[in-house]
Scaffold this active site. Structure first.
Site, PDB file in Angstrom:
ATOM      1  N   CYS A 175      -1.675 -12.056 -17.788  1.00  0.00           N
ATOM      2  CA  CYS A 175      -0.980 -12.391 -19.038  1.00  0.00           C
ATOM      3  C   CYS A 175       0.472 -12.680 -18.656  1.00  0.00           C
ATOM      4  O   CYS A 175       0.782 -12.775 -17.469  1.00  0.00           O
ATOM      5  CB  CYS A 175      -1.115 -11.293 -20.093  1.00  0.00           C
ATOM      6  SG  CYS A 175      -0.231  -9.757 -19.785  1.00  0.00           S
TER       7      CYS A 175
ATOM      8  N   HIS B 191      -5.168   3.725  -2.246  1.00  0.00           N
ATOM      9  CA  HIS B 191      -4.852   5.048  -2.768  1.00  0.00           C
ATOM     10  C   HIS B 191      -5.473   5.353  -4.121  1.00  0.00           C
ATOM     11  O   HIS B 191      -5.708   6.522  -4.440  1.00  0.00           O
ATOM     12  CB  HIS B 191      -3.338   5.229  -2.878  1.00  0.00           C
ATOM     13  CG  HIS B 191      -2.658   5.211  -1.554  1.00  0.00           C
ATOM     14  ND1 HIS B 191      -1.307   5.447  -1.420  1.00  0.00           N
ATOM     15  CD2 HIS B 191      -3.118   4.977  -0.292  1.00  0.00           C
ATOM     16  CE1 HIS B 191      -0.962   5.367  -0.139  1.00  0.00           C
ATOM     17  NE2 HIS B 191      -2.051   5.076   0.563  1.00  0.00           N
TER      18      HIS B 191
END
Length: 149
Positions: free
Chosen positions: A68, A101
C-alpha cells in the site's frame, strides 16, 4: 517444491505490486497467486490485505506480499488474522530479519516509501531466507499465546 506466494495491493501500491508480480511470475520456483486489484482504481486496502492473509491462513499460499502507500495499513489488517506474522519491511535487511527471527509469513511494503529496486531486494530476501528457530521459536510461541489470549 514450488513456494506459493499470495500478493495484493491497494490503488497506491498497484504499480509496485504489478512489477513485483511480473518479476516473480517469471521464476520457475514460485507460484504466484495475485489477489488484485487488477487496476489502479481507488480501492480499500483491508479487502486485499485480508485476501492475502486468508490465503496464507488456509495454506493456499506459503507466504504473502502486500503493498500500500506506506505499508502500515496492510500490515495492521494482516496482523488481525490469527497465525499471520506480517512485517513492515523497508529493505533486504529488515525482510531477512523478519524471516530469520520472526518467521514472518507476510511482508508489507510502502510504495511511497521504498523504491522498486529496494522492494525487489526485500522480496528476494523474504523468499530466500529461512526461519532460524532456536531461541526465536520460544518467542514465536509467546506471540502465539498472546494471540490466543
Amino acid at each position: 517444491m514450488s513456494l506459493r506466494i499470495a500478493i495484493a495491493s491497494d490503488h497506491a501500491g498497484f504499480d509496485l505490486k504489478a512489477k513485483l508480480a511480473a518479476s516473480l511470475t517469471a521464476r520457475t520456483d514460485l507460484t504466484i497467486i495475485d489477489h488484485g486489484p487488477e487496476a489502479a482504481n481507488r480501492c480499500d486496502y483491508p479487502d486485499y490485505a485480508s485476501a492475502v492473509a486468508r490465503s496464507v491462513q488456509s495454506g493456499e499460499a506459503d507466504r504473502g506480499i502486500l503493498v500500500c502507500g506506506s505499508g502500515i495499513g496492510v500490515s495492521m489488517v494482516a496482523n488481525k488474522h490469527q497465525g499471520i506474522r506480517a512485517a513492515l519491511v523497508h529493505n533486504a535487511v529488515t525482510a531477512r530479519l523478519s524471516r530469520q527471527h520472526n518467521d514472518a509469513n507476510v511482508i508489507c511494503l510502502g510504495s511511497r516509501i521504498i523504491g522498486d529496486v529496494l522492494a525487489q531486494e526485500a522480496v528476494e530476501a523474504f523468499i530466500c531466507t529461512e526461519f532460524e528457530g532456536g531461541r526465536h521459536a520460544q518467542r514465536l510461541a509467546k506471540m502465539a499465546a498472546v494471540e490466543e489470549a
